[in-house]
Design a protein around this motif. Structure first.
Motif, PDB file in Angstrom:
ATOM      1  N   TYR A 362      90.418  40.161 -74.579  1.00 53.57           N
ATOM      2  CA  TYR A 362      91.669  40.235 -75.329  1.00 53.57           C
ATOM      3  C   TYR A 362      91.402  40.535 -76.806  1.00 53.57           C
ATOM      4  O   TYR A 362      91.474  39.651 -77.658  1.00 53.57           O
ATOM      5  N   PRO A 363      91.076  41.771 -77.132  1.00 52.45           N
ATOM      6  CA  PRO A 363      91.037  42.136 -78.554  1.00 52.45           C
ATOM      7  C   PRO A 363      92.450  42.119 -79.128  1.00 52.45           C
ATOM      8  O   PRO A 363      93.436  41.948 -78.396  1.00 52.45           O
ATOM      9  N   ASP A 364      92.549  42.295 -80.440  1.00 57.27           N
ATOM     10  CA  ASP A 364      93.873  42.292 -81.066  1.00 57.27           C
ATOM     11  C   ASP A 364      94.748  43.366 -80.412  1.00 57.27           C
ATOM     12  O   ASP A 364      94.349  44.530 -80.279  1.00 57.27           O
ATOM     13  N   THR A 365      95.954  42.965 -80.022  1.00 56.87           N
ATOM     14  CA  THR A 365      96.853  43.853 -79.300  1.00 56.87           C
ATOM     15  C   THR A 365      98.079  44.180 -80.144  1.00 56.87           C
ATOM     16  O   THR A 365      98.279  43.643 -81.234  1.00 56.87           O
ATOM     17  N   LEU A 366      98.921  45.066 -79.630  1.00 59.45           N
ATOM     18  CA  LEU A 366     100.086  45.538 -80.371  1.00 59.45           C
ATOM     19  C   LEU A 366     101.060  44.397 -80.632  1.00 59.45           C
ATOM     20  O   LEU A 366     101.410  43.642 -79.721  1.00 59.45           O
ATOM     21  N   ALA A 367     101.488  44.289 -81.876  1.00 58.12           N
ATOM     22  CA  ALA A 367     102.454  43.267 -82.268  1.00 58.12           C
ATOM     23  C   ALA A 367     103.870  43.815 -82.149  1.00 58.12           C
ATOM     24  O   ALA A 367     104.095  45.005 -81.882  1.00 58.12           O
ATOM     25  N   GLU A 368     104.817  42.923 -82.395  1.00 57.95           N
ATOM     26  CA  GLU A 368     106.225  43.302 -82.282  1.00 57.95           C
ATOM     27  C   GLU A 368     106.773  43.913 -83.562  1.00 57.95           C
ATOM     28  O   GLU A 368     107.859  44.502 -83.552  1.00 57.95           O
ATOM     29  N   ASP A 369     106.054  43.797 -84.658  1.00 62.75           N
ATOM     30  CA  ASP A 369     106.532  44.291 -85.948  1.00 62.75           C
ATOM     31  C   ASP A 369     106.182  45.764 -86.114  1.00 62.75           C
ATOM     32  O   ASP A 369     105.144  46.240 -85.650  1.00 62.75           O
ATOM     33  N   ALA A 370     107.061  46.487 -86.817  1.00 64.10           N
ATOM     34  CA  ALA A 370     106.827  47.903 -87.101  1.00 64.10           C
ATOM     35  C   ALA A 370     105.986  48.046 -88.362  1.00 64.10           C
ATOM     36  O   ALA A 370     106.093  47.244 -89.300  1.00 64.10           O
ATOM     37  N   ALA A 371     105.140  49.070 -88.384  1.00 69.89           N
ATOM     38  CA  ALA A 371     104.261  49.286 -89.531  1.00 69.89           C
ATOM     39  C   ALA A 371     104.973  50.012 -90.664  1.00 69.89           C
ATOM     40  O   ALA A 371     104.722  49.741 -91.840  1.00 69.89           O
ATOM     41  N   VAL A 372     105.870  50.955 -90.342  1.00 73.97           N
ATOM     42  CA  VAL A 372     106.596  51.736 -91.349  1.00 73.97           C
ATOM     43  C   VAL A 372     108.045  51.877 -90.892  1.00 73.97           C
ATOM     44  O   VAL A 372     108.373  51.661 -89.718  1.00 73.97           O
ATOM     45  N   THR A 373     108.900  52.245 -91.823  1.00 69.19           N
ATOM     46  CA  THR A 373     110.289  52.541 -91.492  1.00 69.19           C
ATOM     47  C   THR A 373     110.429  54.004 -91.113  1.00 69.19           C
ATOM     48  O   THR A 373     109.515  54.813 -91.308  1.00 69.19           O
ATOM     49  N   ALA A 374     111.578  54.353 -90.579  1.00 73.00           N
ATOM     50  CA  ALA A 374     111.825  55.744 -90.186  1.00 73.00           C
ATOM     51  C   ALA A 374     111.811  56.667 -91.395  1.00 73.00           C
ATOM     52  O   ALA A 374     111.294  57.792 -91.323  1.00 73.00           O
ATOM     53  N   GLU A 375     112.367  56.206 -92.510  1.00 73.89           N
ATOM     54  CA  GLU A 375     112.384  57.025 -93.728  1.00 73.89           C
ATOM     55  C   GLU A 375     110.977  57.263 -94.251  1.00 73.89           C
ATOM     56  O   GLU A 375     110.637  58.380 -94.692  1.00 73.89           O
ATOM     57  N   GLU A 376     110.128  56.231 -94.208  1.00 78.72           N
ATOM     58  CA  GLU A 376     108.749  56.401 -94.665  1.00 78.72           C
ATOM     59  C   GLU A 376     107.977  57.336 -93.747  1.00 78.72           C
ATOM     60  O   GLU A 376     107.176  58.153 -94.212  1.00 78.72           O
ATOM     61  N   TRP A 377     108.223  57.217 -92.447  1.00 75.17           N
ATOM     62  CA  TRP A 377     107.473  58.063 -91.514  1.00 75.17           C
ATOM     63  C   TRP A 377     107.838  59.527 -91.677  1.00 75.17           C
ATOM     64  O   TRP A 377     106.958  60.392 -91.691  1.00 75.17           O
ATOM     65  N   ILE A 378     109.123  59.848 -91.784  1.00 73.04           N
ATOM     66  CA  ILE A 378     109.534  61.248 -91.863  1.00 73.04           C
ATOM     67  C   ILE A 378     109.093  61.887 -93.171  1.00 73.04           C
ATOM     68  O   ILE A 378     108.954  63.115 -93.259  1.00 73.04           O
ATOM     69  N   THR A 379     108.825  61.089 -94.200  1.00 72.28           N
ATOM     70  CA  THR A 379     108.345  61.641 -95.473  1.00 72.28           C
ATOM     71  C   THR A 379     106.834  61.817 -95.497  1.00 72.28           C
ATOM     72  O   THR A 379     106.296  62.265 -96.509  1.00 72.28           O
ATOM     73  N   GLY A 380     106.138  61.441 -94.406  1.00 75.83           N
ATOM     74  CA  GLY A 380     104.708  61.721 -94.325  1.00 75.83           C
ATOM     75  C   GLY A 380     103.800  60.514 -94.276  1.00 75.83           C
ATOM     76  O   GLY A 380     102.577  60.666 -94.267  1.00 75.83           O
ATOM     77  N   THR A 381     104.334  59.305 -94.210  1.00 68.59           N
ATOM     78  CA  THR A 381     103.507  58.104 -94.175  1.00 68.59           C
ATOM     79  C   THR A 381     103.063  57.818 -92.751  1.00 68.59           C
ATOM     80  O   THR A 381     103.899  57.677 -91.852  1.00 68.59           O
ATOM     81  N   ASP A 382     101.765  57.735 -92.537  1.00 65.47           N
ATOM     82  CA  ASP A 382     101.194  57.366 -91.242  1.00 65.47           C
ATOM     83  C   ASP A 382     100.578  55.976 -91.344  1.00 65.47           C
ATOM     84  O   ASP A 382      99.959  55.629 -92.364  1.00 65.47           O
ATOM     85  N   ALA A 383     100.731  55.204 -90.290  1.00 64.06           N
ATOM     86  CA  ALA A 383     100.159  53.855 -90.268  1.00 64.06           C
ATOM     87  C   ALA A 383      99.873  53.468 -88.832  1.00 64.06           C
ATOM     88  O   ALA A 383     100.676  53.748 -87.925  1.00 64.06           O
ATOM     89  N   ASP A 384      98.712  52.844 -88.609  1.00 62.12           N
ATOM     90  CA  ASP A 384      98.394  52.325 -87.289  1.00 62.12           C
ATOM     91  C   ASP A 384      99.345  51.185 -86.939  1.00 62.12           C
ATOM     92  O   ASP A 384      99.807  50.452 -87.817  1.00 62.12           O
ATOM     93  N   PRO A 385      99.653  51.017 -85.669  1.00 66.62           N
ATOM     94  CA  PRO A 385     100.507  49.888 -85.283  1.00 66.62           C
ATOM     95  C   PRO A 385      99.893  48.552 -85.689  1.00 66.62           C
ATOM     96  O   PRO A 385      98.664  48.384 -85.711  1.00 66.62           O
ATOM     97  N   ILE A 386     100.733  47.609 -86.016  1.00 65.41           N
ATOM     98  CA  ILE A 386     100.286  46.269 -86.392  1.00 65.41           C
ATOM     99  C   ILE A 386      99.789  45.543 -85.143  1.00 65.41           C
ATOM    100  O   ILE A 386     100.422  45.588 -84.088  1.00 65.41           O
ATOM    101  N   THR A 387      98.642  44.891 -85.260  1.00 65.13           N
ATOM    102  CA  THR A 387      98.057  44.155 -84.141  1.00 65.13           C
ATOM    103  C   THR A 387      97.907  42.684 -84.495  1.00 65.13           C
ATOM    104  O   THR A 387      97.926  42.303 -85.666  1.00 65.13           O
ATOM    105  N   PHE A 388      97.753  41.866 -83.462  1.00 67.00           N
ATOM    106  CA  PHE A 388      97.565  40.425 -83.667  1.00 67.00           C
ATOM    107  C   PHE A 388      96.747  39.890 -82.504  1.00 67.00           C
ATOM    108  O   PHE A 388      96.562  40.549 -81.473  1.00 67.00           O
ATOM    109  N   SER A 389      96.255  38.664 -82.653  1.00 68.03           N
ATOM    110  CA  SER A 389      95.425  38.039 -81.627  1.00 68.03           C
ATOM    111  C   SER A 389      96.283  37.209 -80.683  1.00 68.03           C
ATOM    112  O   SER A 389      97.232  36.540 -81.102  1.00 68.03           O
ATOM    113  N   LEU A 390      95.934  37.271 -79.399  1.00 72.89           N
ATOM    114  CA  LEU A 390      96.650  36.492 -78.395  1.00 72.89           C
ATOM    115  C   LEU A 390      96.100  35.076 -78.257  1.00 72.89           C
ATOM    116  O   LEU A 390      96.591  34.314 -77.418  1.00 72.89           O
TER     117      LEU A 390
END
Length: 542
Positions: A362-390
C-alpha cells in the motif's frame, strides 16, 4: 543441467475470492443495452449500476451496506429521456456522479449521504452540446470539476462542471470515439476511434501530438495511460483474435509488446491499479478476470493468474484503493454484474501472515482532494494528483462537500441588437445551485467580478425594454379603443335599421287591420239591412 528462474514479485500469489451471495447485491435489472460500457461505477461510498427503466434511462445507487435482495421499487436516478450508456463517479467528491445517455445530454447528480429515499430526477447541472448519444464520460484525475464527454457525433468536449461551460472542443475524430484516458497529471489525452487509430492530444487546445494504427481488427478498442507514461491497449487483429499491446507515446506505431489472448468476441476492458502497476482484463461476456503486472523487465507485461467464475459477466466496476480493506491485505475489489441480476463482489488479496500494515502493498494512493482548479488547469498548470497513506484506515472527507454550479453571463450576448439583447441581458443572472437532499434547491447568489459599468449597461437595457413595453401597451390600448368604437357604430346602425323595419311592419299591420275591420263592418251592415227587409216582407204577407 538447465533450470528455470522464477520471477520475483510480491503479487505472484494474488488470488480472488467471491463473497457469499448474502453479502452481494441481488435482483438488479441490469441494462440490456448493446453499448460497450462497463454499466457499473464504484467508489468508497456507493455502488452505481445502469438498469432497465421504462419511459427513459435510469441507474440505481446503493450504499455499500445495503446488501442482499434489492426491492423492485427501489428509488432510482431517472432524469434522462433515453437509456443511460455510461456513468462515472467524481474522484474528488464521492457524492457526485456524471451520466451520459442516448438523449444527447450529460447530467451531473449529487447523491445524499445514506443513499436515495425517493427517485431523483433533478440534476445539479445539464451539459448540453452533443447532437447524438453520449457514450463516454470521464473525469480529470487532478483538476476539480473537469469532465470529458464523447458522443456518437464524433465530438469530444471538456467541460467545467462548476460553471457549466465548455473549456475545450475536439472535433478531429472522423468516426465514433471508443475510449479516452488522461495521463497521470492530466496533461495528455489518449483516444481510440472506430477508424482503428490511436491518438494523443493536448487536452487544452485539442491539437494532435501523435497518431498511429492501434489494432487491425474492426471491433472496439480501448487504451489507457499507465502511471509512468506508457500506453496499454486492447483490441482485435484481422482474424478477430483478442490482443493487448504496450506502447510508448513517442513511438505509437511500434508496440513494445503485442500479444494474442484468445478468439472470444467480447470487448476487453483494462482496469488499472496505479499503486501496484497491475492491469485486470475483463471481457464482456467472459467468465474470467485475467490480471497482469507491468514491470521494466522484459517481457514487460507479465501474466499472473486468472480468476474463474461459472457465470458470464455483463459489466464490471473497480473500487478505488481507498475503499479496500488494508487489514486483510486486499489490493483490489471488483463488482461483477451477471445476466441473472446478481452483482457479485470479488476481493483480490495478497496472502500475508502478519496482521500489521503492509507498506510495500500500500504505497501512497490517490486522495479525495483535487490538486488544481479548472481555471488553473486550463491556463496551463499541471499537478500530480494528491496522494495519502492508507495506514490507519481511510475516512471520507466528502460528507460536507456539495457541488456548486455558478452560471456565468455570456458576454457575446451583449453584442446583439434589439430586444434579444435586452432580454438576454435581463435574464442572465448568475446563480449558485447547491444540492442538499434528494430534491435540488437552487439558491441565487451574486457573482463577484461584475463591474459598475456592467450594472449600468444592464440598467439601461432594462429601461429601454420598459419603454418599448409601454409604447406597445399604448398602441394596443389605442387599437382596442378604435375597435370598440367601430363595433359601437356598427351596432347602432343595425339597431336603427331594425327599429325602422319594426315601425314599417307595425304601420303596415295597422293599415291591414283597419281595412279588415272596415270590410267586416260593411258586411255586418249589409246583413242587418237584409234582415230588416225580410222581416218587413213577412209582416206584410201576414
Amino acid at each position: 543441467m538447465s533450470f528455470r528462474v522464477v520471477r520475483s514479485s510480491k503479487f505472484r500469489h494474488v488470488y480472488g475470492q467471491a463473497l457469499k451471495r448474502e453479502q452481494c447485491y441481488d435482483n438488479i435489472r441490469v441494462s440490456k443495452s448493446s453499448w460497450d460500457s462497463t454499466f457499473c461505477a464504484v467508489n468508497p461510498k456507493f455502488l452505481a449500476i445502469i438498469v432497465e427503466s421504462a419511459g427513459g434511462g435510469a441507474f440505481i445507487v446503493l450504499p455499500h451496506n445495503k446488501v442482499g435482495r434489492i426491492a423492485a421499487d427501489h428509488p432510482l436516478v431517472g432524469g434522462h429521456k433515453g437509456p443511460v450508456l455510461d456513468i462515472a463517479w467524481c474522484p474528488h467528491n464521492d457524492n457526485v456522479i456524471a451520466s451520459g445517455s442516448e438523449d444527447c445530454v450529460v447530467k451531473v447528480w449529487q447523491i445524499p449521504d445514506g443513499g436515495l429515499s425517493r427517485t431523483l430526477t433533478e440534476p445539479v447541472v445539464d451539459l448540453v452540446f452533443h447532437q447524438r448519444r453520449v457514450g463516454l464520460v470521464l473525469w480529470h484525475p487532478s483538476a476539480l470539476n473537469v469532465l470529458l464527454t464523447a458522443g456518437s457525433d464524433n465530438q469530444v468536449v471538456i467541460w467545467n462542471v462548476g460553471t457549466g461551460e465548455i473549456l475545450v472542443h475536439i472535433d478531429s475524430h472522423p468516426d465514433i470515439v471508443y475510449s479516452a484516458c488522461f495521463n497521470w497529471d492530466g496533461s495528455k489525452l489518449v483516444t481510440t476511434c472506430k477508424d482503428k487509430k490511436i491518438r494523443i492530444y493536448d487536452p487544452r487546445n485539442g491539437e494532435i501530438e501523435s497518431e498511429a494504427l492501434c489494432h487491425e481488427g474492426s471491433k472496439a478498442t480501448r487504451a489507457i495511460f499507465l502511471r509512468h507514461g506508457l500506453i496499454f491497449t486492447t483490441g482485435f487483429n484481422r482474424s478477430s483474435e483478442r490482443q493487448y499491446s504496450l506502447r510508448a507515446p513517442d513511438a505509437l506505431s511500434e508496440p513494445i509488446v503485442m500479444v494474442e489472448l484468445d478468439t472470444s468476441n467480447g470487448v476487453m476492458f483494462p482496469l488499472y491499479d496505479p499503486d501496484t502497476n497491475l492491469i485486470y482484463l475483463c471481457g464482456k461476456g467472459d467468465s474470467v478476470i485475467r490480471y497482469f503486472e507491468v514491470t521494466p523487465e522484459a517481457p514487460f507485461v507479465h501474466y499472473i493468474n486468472t480468476f474463474q467464475t461459472p457465470d458470464p459477466q455483463r459489466g464490471i466496476g473497480m473500487m478505488p484503493k481507498r475503499g479496500c480493506d488494508v487489514t486483510t491485505c486486499e489490493i483490489a475489489k471488483f463488482y461483477r454484474l451477471n445476466n441473472n441480476g446478481l452483482c457479485q463482489v470479488i476481493s483480490m488479496t495478497v496472502p500475508r501472515k502478519s496482521d500489521l500494515f503492509q507498506e510495500d502493498l500500500y504505497p501512497d494512493t490517490l486522495a479525495e482532494d483535487a490538486a488544481v482548479t479548472a481555471e488553473e488547469w486550463i491556463t496551463g498548470t499541471d499537478a500530480d494528483p494528491i496522494t495519502f497513506s492508507l495506514k490507519g484506515g481511510y475516512v471520507s472527507q466528502s460528507a460536507n462537500k456539495s457541488l456548486s454550479v455558478t452560471r456565468k453571463a455570456n458576454i457575446l450576448n451583449r453584442a446583439s441588437a434589439g430586444t434579444s439583447k435586452s432580454a438576454s441581458n435581463a435574464t442572465l443572472v448568475s446563480s449558485t445551485s447547491t444540492i442538499s437532499n434528494n430534491n435540488a434547491s437552487n439558491a441565487p447568489a451574486p457573482v463577484s467580478g461584475i463591474t459598475e459599468k456592467d450594472v449600468r449597461d444592464i440598467t439601461d437595457e432594462i429601461r429601454k425594454l420598459k419603454a418599448i413595453i409601454v409604447k406597445h401597451e399604448n398602441r394596443i390600448r389605442a387599437l382596442e379603443a378604435a375597435f370598440r368604437s367601430q363595433d359601437d357604430d356598427t351596432d347602432g346602425g343595425l339597431v336603427a335599421r331594425n327599429a325602422a323595419n319594426v315601425t314599417n311592419n307595425t304601420s303596415n299591420d295597422t293599415k291591414a287591420s283597419d281595412s279588415h275591420n272596415k270590410e267586416t263592418n260593411e258586411q255586418s251592415g249589409n246583413n242587418d239591412n237584409h234582415g230588416t227587409m225580410a222581416s218587413s216582407r213577412a209582416s206584410e204577407e201576414v
